[in-house]
Every structure is written in C-alpha cells, then in structure tokens.
Design an enzyme around this catalytic site. Structure first.
Site, PDB file in Angstrom:
ATOM      1  N   ASP B 259     -89.374  91.071-131.884  1.00 56.20           N
ATOM      2  CA  ASP B 259     -88.279  90.106-131.888  1.00 56.20           C
ATOM      3  C   ASP B 259     -87.400  90.447-133.088  1.00 56.20           C
ATOM      4  O   ASP B 259     -87.838  90.322-134.238  1.00 56.20           O
ATOM      5  CB  ASP B 259     -88.860  88.689-132.006  1.00 56.20           C
ATOM      6  CG  ASP B 259     -87.775  87.625-132.002  1.00 56.20           C
ATOM      7  OD1 ASP B 259     -86.578  87.977-132.160  1.00 56.20           O
ATOM      8  OD2 ASP B 259     -88.117  86.446-131.837  1.00 56.20           O
ATOM      9  N   ALA B 297     -67.341  71.610-126.308  1.00 56.23           N
ATOM     10  CA  ALA B 297     -67.601  70.165-126.261  1.00 56.23           C
ATOM     11  C   ALA B 297     -69.065  69.849-125.970  1.00 56.23           C
ATOM     12  O   ALA B 297     -69.552  68.781-126.299  1.00 56.23           O
ATOM     13  CB  ALA B 297     -66.723  69.517-125.189  1.00 56.23           C
ATOM     14  N   TYR B 355     -70.837  82.916-128.552  1.00 49.31           N
ATOM     15  CA  TYR B 355     -70.911  84.346-128.244  1.00 49.31           C
ATOM     16  C   TYR B 355     -69.707  85.085-128.849  1.00 49.31           C
ATOM     17  O   TYR B 355     -69.854  86.149-129.456  1.00 49.31           O
ATOM     18  CB  TYR B 355     -70.942  84.506-126.724  1.00 49.31           C
ATOM     19  CG  TYR B 355     -71.171  85.913-126.225  1.00 49.31           C
ATOM     20  CD1 TYR B 355     -72.426  86.508-126.303  1.00 49.31           C
ATOM     21  CD2 TYR B 355     -70.132  86.630-125.649  1.00 49.31           C
ATOM     22  CE1 TYR B 355     -72.638  87.780-125.819  1.00 49.31           C
ATOM     23  CE2 TYR B 355     -70.333  87.916-125.165  1.00 49.31           C
ATOM     24  CZ  TYR B 355     -71.590  88.491-125.246  1.00 49.31           C
ATOM     25  OH  TYR B 355     -71.787  89.756-124.766  1.00 49.31           O
ATOM     26  N   LYS B 359     -69.672  88.144-131.466  1.00 52.84           N
ATOM     27  CA  LYS B 359     -69.174  89.465-131.077  1.00 52.84           C
ATOM     28  C   LYS B 359     -67.931  89.867-131.870  1.00 52.84           C
ATOM     29  O   LYS B 359     -67.739  91.047-132.171  1.00 52.84           O
ATOM     30  CB  LYS B 359     -68.908  89.492-129.573  1.00 52.84           C
ATOM     31  CG  LYS B 359     -70.197  89.393-128.738  1.00 52.84           C
ATOM     32  CD  LYS B 359     -71.142  90.550-129.043  1.00 52.84           C
ATOM     33  CE  LYS B 359     -72.374  90.539-128.170  1.00 52.84           C
ATOM     34  NZ  LYS B 359     -73.264  91.696-128.446  1.00 52.84           N
TER      35      LYS B 359
END
Lengths: 424, 449
Positions: B259, B297, B355, B359
């Site tokens: 991991d 939200a 995300y 990124k």
C-alpha cells in the site's frame, strides 16, 4: 550430522484459505497449486526460469491428478523444463515436501526449487459405490448385448449413491475427530482450554493480517484477499456457546475448536544458501533437521500424538531442549491436539512409552503459534506445511540470526512430522 | 454493454451514426513505426537542427514544397511528416513562411502523419513582437491539429538555444513514430543535455518501479517499459495481488504487494530493489491512483483525504526516501521520476474536485522538482491522460462515454499503451533534456488541452 550445504527458505506464497464450497468452489487442486506457484514466481521475479525441482502434493486427489505438480508447473509461469514430483503423507505432505527438497539442496542435488501442497475439500473426488463399479466393469467387458444387460441389471438404486471421501481412519473406522475426542478425554483437556486456544488463534491471525505480515506471504486468488475462516471478532465467550460435535453429548470438541474443511495451496521457495546469495535472493531461515514418526493407533495409541515422538527424537539428535526455541508452530488440527501435545511433552511416562529418554518439558505459551494457526486460517490438508514453514521462517528472520523454531504437524495414519528452522 | 450501446455498434447503427456525423474513427498507427511517406524538413532560417537530428536518427529527408505560386503547388504523393524549424522566426510577417510550407503539407499528409514544429519558448526570445510570434506558433499548432484528418497530429517542441541533435533525438523520434499516436496539439520543452544516443532497448538492465501495476494503464506501462529492456518492479495494493502477479509474470518482473500510503512504503520499495536487484532504481512511475467522485457539495473529509493521500501525498513521501542517496535501492543519479496527472486536473471536471486537486498537484510537483534535481541529472515529468479506454472508463454510462471518446481531434479514446509509450519516452536515457514537462495524452481533447 554435517551436511555438505545449507538449505534456506527464501520465501513463501499461498492463496488465502477458503471455506469448502466457498470462494474456491470452481477451482481444482491444479488451479490452486498453479496460483500459489505463480504468486511465488511473481514475488521473486522467477518467470521463465527453470527450477531444479518442484515438489508438491495433495491429500484428496482425483485420478486425473496423477501428475498434479508437474501439470501445475506447466500451467505456471515457470520454465516448462522444470521437473516436478508428487509426494503424499496425509497432512504431513506439505512439510514432507520441504524436507525432501531441502535434503536434495543440502546434498548438492539441487540449487533451487519449490515445495508445497494443495487441497480442495470442494473438489474432492467423488467415487461410485463398489457394487456399481463392478457392474459397470462387467458390462464393459461383456461381448454381447444380453450379457451386457445382465451385468447392468445387477445395479440397485442404493448403488447409485456416490461415495464422498470421509476423514476416516481405515483401520479403526473412526473419524479423526472421534479419535481426537478419545485423546482429549484421556489427557483431561478441558473445553475452556480448547476455546481459549481457538480464540487466541483467531486473534493472532487477525493481528498478523492487520499488521501487513501476510503482504509478502499471500497472493489473493479468485477475489478472496484474506483467509475466509478467520473470525477476528470471536471470543472465548462466543466459542463457549457452540455445541460439541465429537465425543458425544459430554464432548468438549466443537466446530469452533476444530479446523474447518477448507481449500487452498501454499508453496515455499528453497535454495542453497550460497546460490541464494549469488542470485540476490533473501535467506529467511535454514532448515536444520527433520524427523518423521508414527504410532500404533490401531493398537490404541493416540492417533494425532505421533509428532511428540518425532520431536523427541529430533531434539535428542540435535542435542537441543525445548528451552532452546524461540518459536513453536504446532499445527492446530484441533485445539485439543495442540493441548494434548503440550501435556505429552511434559509427561515422563508417555515420553518413555514411545522410546524417548524422558519428558521433553514445558514451553512458554507466548512462543506458540504467534501469528495464529490452522484453527483460524483453515487447513487445506497438504497446504498447511507450506503455510507454517513460510510463516515460521519469516518470524525467525524478524527475530534475527540464530533464533530457533520448532514445527510439529500431525497426520492421518498415526503419523507426525517435525522440523527445526533457524533464523538467518 | 447496454442495449443502446449494442444498437449503436450494430451494422445498421453504425450506418446511421456515420450519416449523423459520428463516423468510425481512424485506426491510429502505433508502436515504434516511422511514417510510410517521406519526411519533409523545412528550416525557416539558417538552422539545421531538424535535419541534423533526423540524420542522427538515420532517417532520409526531402525538401518542402512552398505555396508561392498559382495554382498552389503540391507534393507528387503522400508525405509522412513535416518537420519545420521555426526557431529563428521573430517577426509577424515571417509567419507567412510557415503558412507557405504548411499548406501543401497539410493537403498531402498521410493517415497518422505528423507535423512537428521546432520553436523557441516565448521566454527565450526578446521583444514584444518576438514573444507574440512565439505564442502565435502555439495557436497555429493547436489549430492545425484540429484540422488534420485520419489520425494525423501536430505538436510543437520549444527547444532551448543550445539544444543539440542528440538532446532532441528521443523527442523527435517519439513524435514521428506511432508511439505518440494519442499525443496531439501539445507543446513542451527540450533543454540542453548531455544525452546518450537513442537505442532499441534503451532501458536494458535498468530497474523501473511502476505503482498501480495490477491492471489497466499501470499494467500497460509495465509491459511497454519491460519491452524496452527494463526489469520491472510491479507495485500494487495487496488486495490486487492476483492481477499484480499476472502483470509481473508476463514480463519477468517482480511483484511487490504494498500500500503506497503506508508510512514505510518508500523504504520497502528501496529494500526490495536493493535485495532483489542489488542496484539502484533508474526510474519510478507513480501511476497508482484512485477516484472518489462526488460533487463538492457532497464531498466529505474522508473522500477528500483518501484521493489526495493516494494520488499525491504518497508519491511525495516515496520520492523523499528514494532521493536519499544514502538509501540502498534508492533512485540513481541520472534517474527518472514520472508522475501521472490528468486532463481532469488541468481543465477541471465536474464531480472530481478531490481528484482534480491531486492531479493538478502532480503537474505542480514535477515542475517544482525538476530544477531542484537537475544537478543530479534526474528528470521529473508527468503525463496527463485524457479519455483512455480502461476498465475504469468502461463503467462510465454509454452516451457520456461516447461523448468523452469523440470530443478530441482524433475522434476516439486513447489506449493504455499510448500513456505507457509516452512514459517510456520520459524514461529513456536519451530524454535527458526533457524535464519538468507535463505532456497530455489526450488526442487533443476539447477540454484541458
């Protein structure tokens, strides 16, 4: 006894163990053993390489598995010119394969190889009844239609029921559990002791999983990522509520303190110490020595206590006592097997009765099955030896060079295998 | 595949789709394959960088046809590529020279053909007009890319003044070959560097770590990079071990079930490499990533944290350990770090704030690390995939997926191998002059490109 070379455990791999008819229901022994080998090959980057030998086995075998290990090798990522052999000694199979290969390595007959085993209670061979078998053979041999029909006419409905394999001793007609129930009673192993040992097995195994201990010992298979029989939340209180399954209504052995039928495979990578060093392979532990023993269970001996004899002879040959060990791995066929074994080790009379010079002594229970054993992990018969050897080697490597581990595995037929590992 | 999707891909469905302006997309040339037609080289000045680099790559070149007469002069047949050196253009009127070589070439370019512009970055030129011209080239590149058909692409490389043919060779070779199939309308920079020659198996004998290698893009990266000769350490979470061992065994690599968010992940990678290979890492590809999509939200702290942890924080920690030169099995000097960003991060994407943060953060990270590691000749770059056909994107509802797929200049989704080839280009020793760059592998997506 000085051997020419040192056989070391490089590492291991197993599938998570599944409940019978669980996640691995569609998988055969062949599939499971191939998966275990492939996971090991991936862990050590051995794809396409030739092993000097792969030795494996299974207790419950189909006739199609007559060359199980060689066929698994051919399905695996190993080079196809890797030879293989099958070996079988009931639940001692896994450890016996390790001993077989380690001996070859120590003698210079092999540099590197894989040992292990597999069993699938889900894929157990189902046989036809003896009268049906005879009728079918006779019909097949008959030359004319009337004689063929005559042969088939002998078949009765009751002959059509398939015979499923049972864990029954052929000499006594007793199941292994029934045998062990006698031993349990004879050695005064209490229900509470058994439940405590079972709870500890689950708790230790769960803690090992949570710590990542098995990240380098297990590769998931068919979506199963952990041992399916493991119950991290079990407790002595919960186990105490289960009804006895062996030893009659007053029995103390339950489904909770007996191993479940399970499916899985486990393999170990072994190599010569110098070969491993030259090929950037780790050495976790060396196999010091091993011993196999049997008892006269048809004559009344405790079926699953043969490892006591094996351990006693092994210690005598090595000039060691139980006090010299940092770890004990006693296969948990039943909780009471482990407990009766510990009592037998302490029993002067019993030890002398099996030809040992005296009692072996007692051990610090904190050194016993520290990452759990078969009660929690499950016990696919021939896979247990590989599971225990890889686990013990990893634990000994963590403890450092010179640390010692003792492995004791009981087997059907009144047999037992014991081995000593030393950390590197 | 749902009913609508089956219908769409049935023969009558495809006939209707073609009429409705959704024609079957072109099949892209992929792999280390040069264009079929001649490679045309035009220098709009006295520079010889393009011709010299192609000579180094062993490619023959031909002279350009210029649009300087009526009727418009044309090439006798299809051309494979046009490489234009525009590094000396400084005045707006000089852009006409570029139009004049582009017009005949665009008309004659073969399917999966290539246009490559070699220019100066705006920061490298002096004066308002020159900087405007440098930026104008970027607009030309992006627009021509949208006009080209049949899988042809255009890209712009900003070369620094001291860049030698050997420093440019890996980039020009990558762009002209099928390896750059899904890289379109992009601009990135090549800096001067002491680069070794391009080679057939440039990573032979080198160790490359790929995280998230059990499946999808990660498995493709492992396969492509192994094809360049590298010994792959394939890393993924223990639960993905079955796919991971399949990846490793298919390429003779080793599997490390780990991991990456574990505190000791970096040291365990280093220990594995030191123990199993007895050397240092040439490259690490931080491909492992997760999505936990929700509109902001509805995004709670757990969704927020897990994505940032896996996609960004973990690689920061791992890099720190591997960059310690005292750690056995750490990153070698002259090594490579490759991140995986996303067009979602660069352009933003509804429902992916966490995300996009991670990124875009990867893009920021490689730009920040590159200059700091230049002294050790370690390059740090990222790819930013657009719509790539994977198990993950196959779960997007069909109509939405078809829209994502088609809204780029190539009219199709990319393949995992396209991302992998771009990463392999970064990993090449010959790409020593490419650092701090973020290259989109998106077929010139409408958004984020």
């Amino acid at each position: 006894m000085q051997l020419p070379r040192t056989a070391v455990v490089v590492g291991g791999n197993r599938t998570p163990f599944a409940k019978a008819n669980g996640a691995y229901a569609p998988a055969s022994n062949h599939d499971l053993l191939t998966a275990a080998i492939d996971g090991l090959v991936a862990r050590f980057g051995l794809a396409g390489q030739r092993m000097d030998e792969v030795v494996g086995g299974a207790v419950l075998k189909h006739t199609r598995d007559f060359n199980l290990t060689r066929e698994a090798v051919l399905s695996s990522a190993l080079a196809p010119d890797t030879p293989a052999c099958d070996l079988q000694q009931a639940c001692g199979t896994g450890l016996e394969t390790v001993v077989y290969l380690a001996n070859k390595i120590a003698l210079g007959q092999a540099d590197i190889g894989i040992a292990g085993g597999v069993d699938s209670a889900s894929d157990a061979p189902i046989a036809v009844s003896e009268p049906l078998r005879r009728a079918l053979l006779a019909a097949n041999a008959a030359r004319t239609l009337p004689s063929r029909l005559q042969a088939l006419a002998g078949i009765r409905p009751s002959h059509l029921a398939p015979e499923t394999p049972r864990v029954v001793e052929p000499r006594t007609g007793l199941s292994m559990g029934e045998h062990q129930a006698r031993t349990t009673k004879k050695w005064d192993v209490t229900r509470a002791e058994q439940d405590e040992l079972a709870a500890a097995s689950h708790q230790h195994l769960a803690a090992a999983w949570d710590s990542g201990f098995f990240d380098e010992l297990v590769t998931p298979y068919l979506g199963l990522t952990r041992d399916a029989t493991l119950r991290p939340d079990t407790s002595v209180e919960k186990l105490a509520t289960l009804k006895p399954v062996f030893g009659g209504p007053d029995g103390t052995m339950t489904a909770g303190n007996s191993t479940p039928l399970s499916d899985g495979a486990a393999v170990v990578l072994l190599a010569d110490a110098d070969y491993a060093a030259a090929h950037h392979l780790p050495a976790l532990a060396r196999l010091v020595d091993a011993e196999v023993a049997a008892v006269d269970h048809p004559g009344g001996a405790d079926l699953l206590l043969a490892p006591v004899t094996a351990v006693g002879r092994l210690l005598a040959r090595q000039g060691l006592t139980l006090a010299d060990f940092d770890l004990f791995e006693i296969h948990e066929a039943f909780a009471s097997t482990v407990l009766a074994t510990l009592k037998a080790w302490e029993d002067e009379e019993y030890c002398r009765s099996v030809g040992l010079p005296g009692a072996l002594g007692s051990i610090d229970r904190a050194k016993l099955n520290v990452t759990g054993s078969s009660l929690a992990a499950g016990h696919p018969f021939a896979a247990t030896g590989g599971r225990i050897v890889a686990t013990a080697a990893t634990l000994l490597h963590q403890r450092g060079p010179g640390s010692r581990g003792l492995i004791s595995i009981c087997a059907a037929g009144g047999q037992g295998v014991a081995a000593i590992l030393e950390g590197m | 595949m749902n009913l609508l999707e089956k219908l769409f891909y049935s023969p009558p469905g495809q006939a209707i789709a073609g009429k409705a302006g959704l024609p079957e997309p072109p099949v892209l040339r992929r792999g280390p394959v040069w264009p079929d037609g001649p490679i045309v080289v035009a220098s709009l000045g006295s520079g010889t960088l393009a011709a010299d680099t192609l000579r180094l790559l062993g490619r023959a070149t031909t002279e350009p046809v210029r649009d300087d007469a009526e009727p418009v002069p044309g090439y006798p047949g299809k051309i494979g590529a046009l490489v234009v050196d525009v590094t000396e253009l400084r005045r707006l009127v000089e852009l006409e020279q570029l139009r004049a070589v582009l017009r005949p070439a665009v008309r004659a370019l073969e399917g999966s053909g290539r246009i490559v512009l070699l220019a100066r970055a705006p920061a490298e030129v002096d004066g308002w007009e020159a900087k405007a011209v440098a930026q104008a080239l970027d607009g030309i590149d992006r627009t021509v890319g949208k006009e080209l058909r049949k899988g042809a692409t255009t890209n712009l490389i900003q070369v620094a003044p001291e860049v030698t043919p050997s420093a440019l060779a890996s980039t020009l070779g990558f762009l002209l070959q099928g390896r750059s199939a899904f890289v379109a309308g992009q601009t990135w920079q090549v800096a001067p560097a002491d680069a070794p020659a391009v080679a057939d198996r440039p990573l032979a004998g080198r160790v490359v770590v790929v995280t998230g290698a059990a499946r999808g893009i990660g498995a493709a990266i492992a396969r492509v990079v192994a094809g360049q000769g590298a010994q792959i350490v394939a890393v993924d979470v223990p639960a993905a071990g079955e796919g991971l061992s399949a990846t490793a065994n298919a390429i003779g690599g080793s599997a490390l079930q780990l991991d990456i968010t574990a505190a000791d992940a970096g040291s365990r990678i280093a220990a594995h490499v030191a123990s199993r290979y007895g050397e240092r890492i040439h490259g690490i590809v931080h491909n492992a990533g997760i999505t936990r999509d929700k509109l902001l939200a509805n995004t709670d702290a757990a969704r927020w944290a897990s994505v940032l942890e896996v996609n960004l924080a973990a690689q920061l920690r791992i890099n720190q350990v591997l960059l310690d030169s005292t750690v056995a099995g750490g990153l070698a000097d002259g090594g490579r770090i490759v991140g995986v960003s996303s067009t979602s991060g660069l352009a933003g994407n509804r429902g992916q704030t966490n995300y996009a943060a991670s990124k875009a953060g990867v893009a920021g990270l490689v730009r920040a690390m590159a200059p700091d590691l230049a002294e050790r000749r370690i390059t740090v770059n990222a790819v930013a995939p657009g719509f790539i056909e994977t198990e993950m994107t196959a779960r997007i509802p069909f109509v939405q997926r078809e829209i994502f797929r088609r809204t780029n200049s190539l009219g199709q989704g990319g393949k995992p191998v396209d991302v992998a080839e771009t990463i392999a280009y970064f990993l090449e020793p010959a790409s020593a002059g490419v650092t701090g760059q973020v290259v989109r592998v998106c077929g010139q997506n409408l958004v984020g490109a």
